[in-house]
Design a protein around this motif. Structure first.
Motif, PDB file in Angstrom:
ATOM      1  N   GLY A  73       0.794  -1.223   0.000  1.00  0.00           N
ATOM      2  CA  GLY A  73       0.000   0.000   0.000  1.00  0.00           C
ATOM      3  C   GLY A  73       0.823   1.267   0.000  1.00  0.00           C
ATOM      4  N   TRP A  74       2.130   1.176  -0.375  1.00  0.00           N
ATOM      5  CA  TRP A  74       2.933   2.391  -0.460  1.00  0.00           C
ATOM      6  C   TRP A  74       2.344   3.322  -1.506  1.00  0.00           C
ATOM      7  N   ARG A  75       2.457   4.630  -1.243  1.00  0.00           N
ATOM      8  CA  ARG A  75       1.889   5.613  -2.170  1.00  0.00           C
ATOM      9  C   ARG A  75       2.967   6.587  -2.642  1.00  0.00           C
ATOM     10  N   ALA A  76       3.025   6.765  -3.946  1.00  0.00           N
ATOM     11  CA  ALA A  76       4.004   7.694  -4.511  1.00  0.00           C
ATOM     12  C   ALA A  76       3.527   9.117  -4.275  1.00  0.00           C
ATOM     13  N   GLU A  77       4.460   9.961  -3.867  1.00  0.00           N
ATOM     14  CA  GLU A  77       4.115  11.366  -3.655  1.00  0.00           C
ATOM     15  C   GLU A  77       3.734  12.027  -4.965  1.00  0.00           C
ATOM     16  N   SER A  78       4.388  11.622  -6.061  1.00  0.00           N
ATOM     17  CA  SER A  78       4.097  12.155  -7.381  1.00  0.00           C
ATOM     18  C   SER A  78       4.556  11.145  -8.427  1.00  0.00           C
ATOM     19  N   PHE A  79       3.881  11.139  -9.566  1.00  0.00           N
ATOM     20  CA  PHE A  79       4.276  10.253 -10.658  1.00  0.00           C
ATOM     21  C   PHE A  79       5.097  11.001 -11.703  1.00  0.00           C
ATOM     22  N   ALA A  80       5.411  12.257 -11.446  1.00  0.00           N
ATOM     23  CA  ALA A  80       6.091  13.092 -12.440  1.00  0.00           C
ATOM     24  C   ALA A  80       7.432  12.515 -12.866  1.00  0.00           C
ATOM     25  N   ALA A  81       8.197  11.980 -11.919  1.00  0.00           N
ATOM     26  CA  ALA A  81       9.545  11.487 -12.233  1.00  0.00           C
ATOM     27  C   ALA A  81       9.594   9.977 -12.453  1.00  0.00           C
ATOM     28  N   MET A  82       8.452   9.324 -12.409  1.00  0.00           N
ATOM     29  CA  MET A  82       8.429   7.866 -12.468  1.00  0.00           C
ATOM     30  C   MET A  82       9.089   7.329 -13.740  1.00  0.00           C
ATOM     31  N   LYS A  83       8.785   7.937 -14.872  1.00  0.00           N
ATOM     32  CA  LYS A  83       9.309   7.437 -16.147  1.00  0.00           C
ATOM     33  C   LYS A  83      10.820   7.612 -16.233  1.00  0.00           C
ATOM     34  N   VAL A 130       9.622   9.624  -4.631  1.00  0.00           N
ATOM     35  CA  VAL A 130       9.440   9.486  -3.183  1.00  0.00           C
ATOM     36  C   VAL A 130       8.198   8.648  -2.921  1.00  0.00           C
ATOM     37  N   TYR A 131       8.383   7.549  -2.205  1.00  0.00           N
ATOM     38  CA  TYR A 131       7.257   6.704  -1.790  1.00  0.00           C
ATOM     39  C   TYR A 131       7.020   6.881  -0.302  1.00  0.00           C
ATOM     40  N   HIS A 132       5.739   6.905   0.065  1.00  0.00           N
ATOM     41  CA  HIS A 132       5.368   6.993   1.480  1.00  0.00           C
ATOM     42  C   HIS A 132       4.725   5.676   1.917  1.00  0.00           C
ATOM     43  N   PRO A 133       5.421   4.896   2.733  1.00  0.00           N
ATOM     44  CA  PRO A 133       4.828   3.656   3.252  1.00  0.00           C
ATOM     45  C   PRO A 133       3.766   3.979   4.291  1.00  0.00           C
ATOM     46  N   ARG A 134       2.882   3.069   4.517  1.00  0.00           N
ATOM     47  CA  ARG A 134       1.822   3.285   5.515  1.00  0.00           C
ATOM     48  C   ARG A 134       2.372   2.847   6.871  1.00  0.00           C
TER      49      ARG A 134
END
Length: 371
Positions: free
Chosen positions: A152-162, A235-239
């Motif tokens: 269930g980690w959530r990315a702060e933004s997908f802008a840099a993912m690629k 940046v990923y934010h774990p729960r």
């Protein structure tokens, strides 16, 4: 209620295979072209015949199901699916199977949509060859856009993912820092590439030579840190955070939300890393608390007075005891729910609410430790 997967077949052999898969893959609904289904037995009663052109059927299924399993040529699938594409984060998984069932091809949403996982599963059920072309899978490493998804980690933004994904698969230096969250994030059988450097602290990461970075943290990175890392950072934010909450009867959602947001901001913690809230069982019907949890998708863990009183407190409260039967609410609730021994934030009172924060105690994951 719709099932998870829709299998679509338009030839006699394809229909037979689709029905065979439907019997073996749970939560699958089979759609077959009525014109060619006369000599096919649907013994399990799992199929639905359709007479309309498949071009008219697919848009409906595309929006309704988690995954589409198409028993026809890859070229036809590409032409039919292309007009339906919207976003890789929301498009369903699409896999294609030839009518002899020799190859199962992951066509769309391989990572985020789960097509690669579904391809392997279906190939095993049909004794077929899985065909997966995404670079991280071929190389046997992790996928940046799928990191920690099972937790269930959530990315702060997908802008840099690629760009970060490209750096990983192209052998560029990638710095990796994990400050919190589950440790077993490397997929089974995968290996950590030599060009990925695991860092022990933010200071070490900033000193390391890298062209891209991945940071796993429950902190909201301050501007100087974010600027130093640069744009090619995911940046990923774990729960990993539990909010222990207490409040007077009738405290509204707006006040509770302001306390939570303000407290997390003061501590430099991310709202995306909140796993759940916790409180006394007597507060289980508190409208404001329930509304807060519903708004953010948090579970509300409830504890009896006996459970809360098992936690030793520095400042037990007789007032709280008279109201709840426990000598404290937010601190012991946060500790009990998180499994932690210490608090990130001891009880803080703000208006009609009290809040304490604990960081989840993650046991070492069996198997790989990504070390």
């Amino acid at each position: 209620m719709a099932k998870r997967y829709a299998a679509v077949a338009i030839t006699v052999n394809g229909i037979r295979l689709a029905l065979k898969l439907g019997e073996r893959l749970a939560d699958t609904e089979v759609f077959y072209y009525a014109k060619y289904s006369e000599n096919v037995q649907d013994n399990a009663g799992i199929g639905r015949a359709f007479a309309e052109p498949v071009k008219a059927l697919l848009p409906k299924l595309f929006r309704q199901y988690e995954g589409l399993i198409l028993f026809f040529s890859l070229g036809a699938a590409v032409r039919l699916i292309a007009p339906l594409l919207e976003d890789k984060r929301t498009d369903p998984a699409v896999i294609v199977i030839d009518e002899r069932g020799e190859h199962v091809v992951s066509m769309l949403s391989g990572h985020l949509g789960g097509a690669n996982r579904l391809t392997r599963q279906v190939a095993q059920l049909l004794d077929s060859h899985p065909v997966i072309t995404t670079a991280s899978d071929v190389q046997g490493t992790f996928a940046v856009d799928l990191l920690g998804s099972e937790f269930g980690w959530r990315a702060e933004s997908f802008a840099a993912m690629k760009t970060v994904s490209a750096a990983l698969v192209n052998g560029e230096a990638v710095a990796f820092l994990q400050e919190s969250g589950e440790r077993g994030w490397l997929p089974p059988g995968a290996v950590l590439p030599e060009h990925v450097r695991l860092c022990g602290s933010m200071a070490e990461l900033q000193e390391a030579p890298f062209s891209a970075a991945v940071v796993i943290t429950d902190r909201q990175l301050p501007e100087p840190e974010a600027a130093a890392l640069g744009e090619r950072t995911v940046v990923y934010h774990p729960r990993s955070l539990v909010l222990g909450l207490g409040c007077n009867r009738g405290t509204p959602l707006e006040e509770l939300e302001a306390v939570v947001q303000g407290t997390l901001a003061e501590l430099g913690l991310s709202l995306l890393s909140v796993r759940n809230a916790a409180t006394a069982a007597v507060k289980g019907d508190e409208a404001g608390l329930l509304a807060l949890c519903a708004k953010y998708g948090w579970e509300l863990a409830l504890f009896s007075p006996e459970e809360l009183n098992m936690v030793a407190l520095e400042q037990p409260s007789e007032i709280v005891f008279k109201a709840t039967g426990a000598y404290g609410v937010c601190e012991p609730a946060a500790l009990l729910s998180s499994g932690a021994r210490d608090l990130v934030l001891k009880k803080k009172k703000s208006g009609n609410a009290t809040i304490a924060i604990a960081r989840v105690s993650f046991a070492e994951t069996e198997g790989n430790k990504n070390e």
